[in-house]
Design an enzyme around this catalytic site. Structure first.
Site, PDB file in Angstrom:
ATOM      1  N   ILE A   8     -33.695 -15.766   4.987  1.00 23.49           N
ATOM      2  CA  ILE A   8     -34.875 -15.380   4.218  1.00 23.49           C
ATOM      3  C   ILE A   8     -34.627 -14.030   3.555  1.00 23.49           C
ATOM      4  CG2 ILE A   8     -37.342 -14.863   4.319  1.00 23.49           C
ATOM      5  CD1 ILE A   8     -37.341 -16.499   7.014  1.00 23.49           C
ATOM      6  N   CYS A   9     -34.829 -13.966   2.247  1.00 18.70           N
ATOM      7  CA  CYS A   9     -34.716 -12.703   1.521  1.00 18.70           C
ATOM      8  C   CYS A   9     -36.118 -12.124   1.383  1.00 18.70           C
ATOM      9  CB  CYS A   9     -34.087 -12.936   0.150  1.00 18.70           C
ATOM     10  SG  CYS A   9     -33.881 -11.410  -0.790  1.00 18.70           S
ATOM     11  N   LEU A  10     -36.443 -11.208   2.274  1.00 16.10           N
ATOM     12  CA  LEU A  10     -37.754 -10.561   2.294  1.00 16.10           C
ATOM     13  C   LEU A  10     -37.533  -9.109   2.691  1.00 16.10           C
ATOM     14  CD1 LEU A  10     -40.894 -10.900   2.181  1.00 16.10           C
ATOM     15  CD2 LEU A  10     -40.787 -11.440   4.621  1.00 16.10           C
TER      16      LEU A  10
END
Length: 169
Positions: free
Chosen positions: A99-101
């Protein structure tokens, strides 16, 4: 002495925090989640969650399992989260579930809880950021302005992988 701590006190602090978060979640469940908790009673530092799709979006009706690995220095370091259920989203790697957060990387704060972080993951579903994609194909469809195509792709993927009931129309 405040500046020195034994290894038992440094290891009990994250455990206490994790137990408090679990108790708080059980008292007041997060509406973004179907479930949240340790994988087993033997390991408080490995959890799973089932994230609900955001109502009113192409993700509505889907359920995604998320793997959560809590570091020993939690809450000073963010938990590692990844989708175990395949999901079509610009900010989630299609194969690894990464997840790119920002919250899970540079913007982590010790005041954040696991439950709150999962709410942010759910919000990411409704507000994809195509400037830093992990799924370049999904991002390209959005970047081209094809919202209908993107939402159709998400709906089909959600039916195939995330238990979303198929609909007509």
């Amino acid at each position: 002495m405040a500046s020195s701590s034994s290894s038992s006190s440094s290891s009990s602090s994250p455990t206490t925090r994790i137990m408090n978060e679990l108790v708080n979640y059980r008292k007041e469940p997060n509406p973004a989640l179907e479930s949240l908790g340790p994988v087993s009673e033997d390991d408080l530092f490995h959890w799973t969650a089932v994230l609900k799709g955001v109502e009113g979006t192409a993700y509505e009706g889907g359920r995604w399992k998320i793997d959560i690995k809590i570091p020993e220095n939690y809450p000073h370091k963010a938990p590692e989260m990844k989708f175990l259920t395949s999901i079509c989203h610009p900010n989630v790697h299609l194969k690894t579930g990464e997840i790119c957060l920002d919250l899970l990387k540079n913007n982590w704060s010790a005041v954040c809880s696991i439950s709150l972080t999962l709410t942010s993951v759910q919000q990411l579903l409704a507000s994809p950021e195509w400037d830093s994609p992990l799924n370049v194909d999904a991002a390209a469809v959005l970047r081209a302005g094809d919202t209908v195509g993107y939402e159709s792709l998400v709906r089909v993927w959600s039916v195939l992988h995330a238990g979303k009931p198929p609909t007509l129309g």
